[in-house]
Write a protein that holds these residues in place. Sequence first.
Motif, PDB file in Angstrom:
ATOM      1  N   PRO A  18       0.834  -1.205   0.000  1.00 53.72           N
ATOM      2  CA  PRO A  18       0.000   0.000   0.000  1.00 53.72           C
ATOM      3  C   PRO A  18       0.865   1.250   0.000  1.00 53.72           C
ATOM      4  N   ARG A  19       0.395   2.266  -0.720  1.00 53.03           N
ATOM      5  CA  ARG A  19       1.133   3.522  -0.763  1.00 53.03           C
ATOM      6  C   ARG A  19       0.986   4.250   0.562  1.00 53.03           C
ATOM      7  N   ARG A  20       2.113   4.680   1.104  1.00 55.63           N
ATOM      8  CA  ARG A  20       2.099   5.458   2.323  1.00 55.63           C
ATOM      9  C   ARG A  20       2.260   6.932   1.960  1.00 55.63           C
TER      10      ARG A  20
ATOM     11  N   HIS B  85      -7.942  13.332   8.262  1.00 56.56           N
ATOM     12  CA  HIS B  85      -9.362  13.287   7.939  1.00 56.56           C
ATOM     13  C   HIS B  85     -10.172  13.802   9.132  1.00 56.56           C
ATOM     14  N   ARG B  86     -11.227  14.536   8.842  1.00 56.35           N
ATOM     15  CA  ARG B  86     -12.055  15.057   9.939  1.00 56.35           C
ATOM     16  C   ARG B  86     -12.578  13.940  10.824  1.00 56.35           C
ATOM     17  N   SER B  87     -12.940  12.813  10.203  1.00 56.72           N
ATOM     18  CA  SER B  87     -13.495  11.717  10.997  1.00 56.72           C
ATOM     19  C   SER B  87     -12.451  11.112  11.934  1.00 56.72           C
ATOM     20  N   LEU B  88     -11.173  11.147  11.528  1.00 54.49           N
ATOM     21  CA  LEU B  88     -10.115  10.641  12.405  1.00 54.49           C
ATOM     22  C   LEU B  88      -9.985  11.536  13.626  1.00 54.49           C
TER      23      LEU B  88
ATOM     24  N   ALA C 221     -13.323  11.760  20.662  1.00 58.53           N
ATOM     25  CA  ALA C 221     -14.318  10.977  21.407  1.00 58.53           C
ATOM     26  C   ALA C 221     -13.670  10.144  22.506  1.00 58.53           C
ATOM     27  N   ILE C 222     -12.344   9.980  22.459  1.00 60.97           N
ATOM     28  CA  ILE C 222     -11.614   9.229  23.488  1.00 60.97           C
ATOM     29  C   ILE C 222     -11.215  10.223  24.566  1.00 60.97           C
ATOM     30  N   THR C 223     -11.864  10.159  25.715  1.00 67.43           N
ATOM     31  CA  THR C 223     -11.667  11.182  26.745  1.00 67.43           C
ATOM     32  C   THR C 223     -10.981  10.663  28.007  1.00 67.43           C
ATOM     33  N   ALA C 224     -10.866   9.338  28.158  1.00 64.89           N
ATOM     34  CA  ALA C 224     -10.304   8.787  29.397  1.00 64.89           C
ATOM     35  C   ALA C 224      -8.797   8.598  29.342  1.00 64.89           C
ATOM     36  N   GLY C 225      -8.202   8.729  28.164  1.00 56.83           N
ATOM     37  CA  GLY C 225      -6.769   8.506  28.057  1.00 56.83           C
ATOM     38  C   GLY C 225      -6.181   9.250  26.871  1.00 56.83           C
ATOM     39  N   PRO C 226      -4.875   9.499  26.892  1.00 54.31           N
ATOM     40  CA  PRO C 226      -4.221  10.121  25.748  1.00 54.31           C
ATOM     41  C   PRO C 226      -4.312   9.215  24.528  1.00 54.31           C
ATOM     42  N   ALA C 227      -4.640   9.789  23.377  1.00 53.92           N
ATOM     43  CA  ALA C 227      -4.740   9.028  22.127  1.00 53.92           C
ATOM     44  C   ALA C 227      -4.170   9.887  21.006  1.00 53.92           C
ATOM     45  N   PHE C 228      -3.321   9.267  20.191  1.00 54.80           N
ATOM     46  CA  PHE C 228      -2.717  10.013  19.090  1.00 54.80           C
ATOM     47  C   PHE C 228      -2.429   9.068  17.938  1.00 54.80           C
ATOM     48  N   VAL C 229      -2.212   9.643  16.760  1.00 52.43           N
ATOM     49  CA  VAL C 229      -1.891   8.879  15.561  1.00 52.43           C
ATOM     50  C   VAL C 229      -0.503   9.310  15.101  1.00 52.43           C
ATOM     51  N   ARG C 230       0.354   8.340  14.859  1.00 54.54           N
ATOM     52  CA  ARG C 230       1.698   8.625  14.368  1.00 54.54           C
ATOM     53  C   ARG C 230       1.946   7.826  13.096  1.00 54.54           C
ATOM     54  N   ASP C 231       2.930   8.291  12.317  1.00 54.92           N
ATOM     55  CA  ASP C 231       3.344   7.511  11.166  1.00 54.92           C
ATOM     56  C   ASP C 231       4.579   6.700  11.533  1.00 54.92           C
ATOM     57  N   ALA C 232       5.138   5.968  10.566  1.00 53.67           N
ATOM     58  CA  ALA C 232       6.260   5.082  10.853  1.00 53.67           C
ATOM     59  C   ALA C 232       7.548   5.842  11.146  1.00 53.67           C
ATOM     60  N   ARG C 233       7.592   7.133  10.808  1.00 55.26           N
ATOM     61  CA  ARG C 233       8.740   7.978  11.149  1.00 55.26           C
ATOM     62  C   ARG C 233       8.566   8.614  12.521  1.00 55.26           C
ATOM     63  N   MET C 234       7.454   8.279  13.189  1.00 53.97           N
ATOM     64  CA  MET C 234       7.133   8.781  14.523  1.00 53.97           C
ATOM     65  C   MET C 234       6.723  10.248  14.526  1.00 53.97           C
ATOM     66  N   ASP C 235       6.294  10.770  13.364  1.00 48.97           N
ATOM     67  CA  ASP C 235       5.616  12.064  13.328  1.00 48.97           C
ATOM     68  C   ASP C 235       4.213  11.894  13.899  1.00 48.97           C
TER      69      ASP C 235
ATOM     70  N   LEU D  28      -2.754   0.382  17.243  1.00 47.26           N
ATOM     71  CA  LEU D  28      -3.660  -0.186  16.245  1.00 47.26           C
ATOM     72  C   LEU D  28      -3.344   0.399  14.875  1.00 47.26           C
ATOM     73  N   GLN D  29      -3.131  -0.467  13.878  1.00 49.68           N
ATOM     74  CA  GLN D  29      -2.860  -0.005  12.525  1.00 49.68           C
ATOM     75  C   GLN D  29      -4.162   0.483  11.881  1.00 49.68           C
ATOM     76  N   LEU D  30      -4.079   1.593  11.153  1.00 46.96           N
ATOM     77  CA  LEU D  30      -5.257   2.154  10.489  1.00 46.96           C
ATOM     78  C   LEU D  30      -5.359   1.601   9.076  1.00 46.96           C
ATOM     79  N   THR D  31      -6.441   0.899   8.801  1.00 45.57           N
ATOM     80  CA  THR D  31      -6.624   0.277   7.491  1.00 45.57           C
ATOM     81  C   THR D  31      -6.720   1.314   6.379  1.00 45.57           C
ATOM     82  N   ALA D  32      -7.389   2.415   6.646  1.00 47.01           N
ATOM     83  CA  ALA D  32      -7.599   3.426   5.605  1.00 47.01           C
ATOM     84  C   ALA D  32      -6.324   4.190   5.264  1.00 47.01           C
ATOM     85  N   ASP D  33      -5.369   4.177   6.173  1.00 49.43           N
ATOM     86  CA  ASP D  33      -4.115   4.919   5.963  1.00 49.43           C
ATOM     87  C   ASP D  33      -2.938   4.018   6.318  1.00 49.43           C
ATOM     88  N   PRO D  34      -2.471   3.188   5.384  1.00 50.29           N
ATOM     89  CA  PRO D  34      -1.343   2.305   5.673  1.00 50.29           C
ATOM     90  C   PRO D  34      -0.140   3.098   6.180  1.00 50.29           C
ATOM     91  N   GLY D  35       0.469   2.574   7.244  1.00 51.47           N
ATOM     92  CA  GLY D  35       1.620   3.251   7.826  1.00 51.47           C
ATOM     93  C   GLY D  35       1.280   4.106   9.027  1.00 51.47           C
TER      94      GLY D  35
END
Length: 291
Positions: free
Chosen positions: A101-103, A113-116, A122-136, A249-256
């Motif tokens: 898959p293209r990263r 994405h707005r939905s992301l 919507a996750i309020t009880a703990g820190p939640a973030f999305v990173r890429d494979a370069r740790m951005d 958790l890996q995001l299916t819609a956004d490989p990487g």
Amino acid sequence: MDNREEVREFLTSRRAKITPERAGLPAGPRRRVPGLRRSEVAALADVSVEYYAKLERGHLAGVSPAVLESVARALQLDDAERAHLLHLAQAADGSDALTRPRRRHARELRTPHRSLQWTLDAITAGPAFVRDARMDVVAANGLARAFYSDLFTGPQPPNLARFNFLDPAARRLYPDWDTFADISVAILRTEAGRDPYDRDLHDLVGELSTRSEEFRSRWAAHDVRHHGTGTKHFHHPVVGALTLAYEGLQLTADPGLTLTIYTAEPGSPSEEGLRLLASWAATEEAAPRSG
């Protein structure tokens, strides 16, 4: 891009870690190399010494999966190291170039994405973030921004590896800094094997290698790992000690891209600490509007 040097250094470093005793071989006298000799790995992998020497010189293009598995078995590679060896072989001959898959590049990921973002908010009880494979870090909820406040207030886009090695605040947040440093480098090294053409990753590794001896020595070790679940210890400047479980958790819609969520054991002091942090963050956010 030629990845022979990467292959050579990875195989050599793995061979140096296997003692004759671990491999079920007699140690014998006058061993001039750490770990196993090339001839011993060749015998364990059931290939000729000449053929294994060719592999260790970095020539993985066209090597069959059966041979790769034999070499992995001989070197006693774990699951992450096996996957890394396969990625190195695929990169050597471009066999997965059309199927993986293209990263998206880092510059494409700055606006998630707005939905992301809605999902993270919507996750309020703990820190939640999305990173890429370069740790951005490309998206985060409010609690993650409060948790990693120094990461998000720096002059550069938030990057966990850069924060770990170049920001003194990381050593205060991470009581076991060495473990976090090892994890960061192993994640980057894994991605370098999977995609040797990632220019953003090359630039990041070059920057960290130039500015941090601790990064440089770890990068030279060629260690890789899977990083999906576990427990980490923190010392937050506002709420103090926290022991948090994490899931990646890996995001299916956004490989990487990986969604990471930190949670505390129900009823624990750390759960109360996260509540206090959320309350503090809400107060800090509201303060400018109240003036």
